[in-house]
Design an enzyme around this catalytic site. Structure first.
Site, PDB file in Angstrom:
ATOM      1  N   ASN A 113       0.856  -1.189   0.000  1.00 22.29           N
ATOM      2  CA  ASN A 113       0.000   0.000   0.000  1.00 22.29           C
ATOM      3  C   ASN A 113       0.894   1.242   0.000  1.00 22.29           C
ATOM      4  O   ASN A 113       1.497   1.577   1.015  1.00 22.29           O
ATOM      5  CB  ASN A 113      -0.890  -0.046   1.258  1.00 22.29           C
ATOM      6  CG  ASN A 113      -1.783   1.177   1.381  1.00 22.29           C
ATOM      7  OD1 ASN A 113      -1.864   2.004   0.485  1.00 22.29           O
ATOM      8  ND2 ASN A 113      -2.455   1.291   2.519  1.00 22.29           N
ATOM      9  N   LYS A 145       0.068   4.239  -0.217  1.00 23.09           N
ATOM     10  CA  LYS A 145      -0.611   5.374   0.431  1.00 23.09           C
ATOM     11  C   LYS A 145      -0.418   6.650  -0.403  1.00 23.09           C
ATOM     12  O   LYS A 145      -0.403   6.584  -1.634  1.00 23.09           O
ATOM     13  CB  LYS A 145      -0.134   5.530   1.877  1.00 23.09           C
ATOM     14  CG  LYS A 145      -0.296   4.231   2.673  1.00 23.09           C
ATOM     15  CD  LYS A 145      -0.117   4.408   4.151  1.00 23.09           C
ATOM     16  CE  LYS A 145      -0.281   3.066   4.860  1.00 23.09           C
ATOM     17  NZ  LYS A 145      -0.170   3.126   6.292  1.00 23.09           N
ATOM     18  N   HIS A 186      -9.690   1.059   5.566  1.00 17.12           N
ATOM     19  CA  HIS A 186      -8.351   1.155   6.157  1.00 17.12           C
ATOM     20  C   HIS A 186      -8.435   2.065   7.384  1.00 17.12           C
ATOM     21  O   HIS A 186      -9.204   3.023   7.403  1.00 17.12           O
ATOM     22  CB  HIS A 186      -7.370   1.718   5.122  1.00 17.12           C
ATOM     23  CG  HIS A 186      -5.955   1.687   5.623  1.00 17.12           C
ATOM     24  ND1 HIS A 186      -5.463   2.635   6.473  1.00 17.12           N
ATOM     25  CD2 HIS A 186      -4.948   0.787   5.416  1.00 17.12           C
ATOM     26  CE1 HIS A 186      -4.198   2.330   6.767  1.00 17.12           C
ATOM     27  NE2 HIS A 186      -3.872   1.217   6.138  1.00 17.12           N
ATOM     28  N   GLU A 244      -6.731   4.407   8.391  1.00 18.04           N
ATOM     29  CA  GLU A 244      -6.563   5.846   8.118  1.00 18.04           C
ATOM     30  C   GLU A 244      -7.853   6.444   7.565  1.00 18.04           C
ATOM     31  O   GLU A 244      -8.184   7.603   7.826  1.00 18.04           O
ATOM     32  CB  GLU A 244      -5.366   6.055   7.173  1.00 18.04           C
ATOM     33  CG  GLU A 244      -4.052   5.865   7.928  1.00 18.04           C
ATOM     34  CD  GLU A 244      -2.914   5.261   7.124  1.00 18.04           C
ATOM     35  OE1 GLU A 244      -2.944   5.316   5.889  1.00 18.04           O
ATOM     36  OE2 GLU A 244      -1.992   4.712   7.770  1.00 18.04           O
ATOM     37  N   SER A 273       3.480  -2.454  10.244  1.00 18.70           N
ATOM     38  CA  SER A 273       4.944  -2.439  10.377  1.00 18.70           C
ATOM     39  C   SER A 273       5.634  -3.723   9.929  1.00 18.70           C
ATOM     40  O   SER A 273       6.628  -4.151  10.527  1.00 18.70           O
ATOM     41  CB  SER A 273       5.342  -2.107  11.826  1.00 18.70           C
ATOM     42  OG  SER A 273       4.936  -0.798  12.155  1.00 18.70           O
TER      43      SER A 273
HETATM   44  P1  PGA Z   1       2.804   0.073   7.736  1.00 23.10           P
HETATM   45  O1  PGA Z   1       1.315   0.279   7.166  1.00 23.10           O
HETATM   46  O2  PGA Z   1       3.343  -1.186   7.133  1.00 23.10           O
HETATM   47  O3  PGA Z   1       3.559   1.294   7.348  1.00 23.10           O
HETATM   48  O4  PGA Z   1       2.668  -0.080   9.238  1.00 23.10           O
HETATM   49  C1  PGA Z   1       0.444  -0.789   7.039  1.00 23.10           C
HETATM   50  C2  PGA Z   1      -0.879  -0.335   6.509  1.00 23.10           C
HETATM   51  O5  PGA Z   1      -1.312   0.769   6.837  1.00 23.10           O
HETATM   52  O6  PGA Z   1      -1.529  -1.055   5.739  1.00 23.10           O
END
Ligand code: PGA
Length: 260
Positions: free
Chosen positions: A11, A13, A96, A98, A214
């Site tokens: 992703n 983003k 998601h 966010e 992460s």
């Molecule tokens: P991250 O994001 O790997 O940077 O923690 C994961 C996600 O939001 O899908």
């Protein structure tokens, strides 16, 4: 037991411009091994999807969208409809954290989005997971499972079977704090258990459950042991072609490729 195809999703983003993602995709095309058992799915920004889909043609890389509008069409300035995505992506993220936490999407909205994705023959990746506060209050399971039930409520058992659920504890997203394999596996088993009680055995055996938060090359290797986890949703680490390729390699098994 049904064999579930593994998936590793990157992703991106809101991190890359079109020229930047062109460079990243070029590198991934060169470096991604062709003989891995997992589907590899990239989630560019909306402005980049058309170009990325063209570039990924003929490769094993698949595309997904990071979001979709809950309505099919109409006067919704700034939104992107499922009809506009058709033909370019296989997967669409819905809910998601966010989207939920920054843009105020609730389960009702997420459920409508999951439904519209399914109705247009694409695969929703329904994201659920608790915040740090909820975890500290011992509410991880209650919160995650109630999000799951509410977000899937317009789908039939057959549709759930073809869908993907992403367990992404919010405290692990972008924090460098990975949920360990045992804890993630326990939640994935609970998610599968709820699908079983709501939709029956077939749906529970087929639905794919991802872990996100992460993920790195190292944690990808560890997650391989979790039998209820069928894939990874990767954010930050997917922007680095070496790390993302390592995640795919470490998480997947090799398959023999027939020549000819
Ligand atoms: P991250 O994001 O790997 O940077 O923690 C994961 C996600 O939001 O899908």
């Amino acid at each position: 037991m049904a064999k579930r195809k593994k998936i590793v999703m990157g992703n991106w983003k809101m991190n890359l411009t079109v020229p930047e993602s062109t460079v990243l995709l070029e590198k991934l095309k060169k470096e991604m091994p062709g003989n891995v058992s997992s589907e590899v799915v990239l989630l560019p920004t909306f402005v980049d999807i058309y170009r990325a889909a063209e570039e990924a043609k003929g490769t094993k890389l698949l595309l997904g969208a990071q979001n979709v509008a809950e309505e099919e069409k109409g006067a919704y300035t700034g939104e992107v409809s499922i009809l506009a995505l058709k033909g370019f992506v296989k997967y669409v993220l819905v809910g998601h954290s966010e989207r939920r936490n920054i843009f105020g999407e609730n389960d009702k909205v997420v459920a409508k989005k999951a439904e519209i994705v399914v109705r247009h023959d694409m695969v929703p990746v329904i994201c659920i997971g608790e915040t740090l506060h909820e975890r500290e209050d011992g509410l991880s399971k209650v919160v995650t499972l109630s999000q799951l039930e509410a977000s899937c409520k317009h789908l039939t058992g057959e549709e759930i079977a073809e869908s993907v659920i992403a367990y992404e504890p919010v405290w692990a997203i972008g924090t460098g704090q990975v949920c360990d394999e045992k804890e993630a596996e326990k939640m994935a088993a609970d998610i599968r258990g709820l699908i079983h009680s709501l939709y029956g055995e077939k749906a529970a055996e087929k639905v794919r459950i991802l872990y996100g938060g992460s993920v790195t090359g190292k944690s990808a290797k560890e997650m391989k042991a979790a039998k209820n986890i069928d894939g990874l949703l990767v954010g930050g680490a997917s922007l680095d072609h070496k790390e993302f390729t390592a995640i795919v390699k470490n998480y997947s098994s090799e398959i023999s490729v027939k020549k000819g």
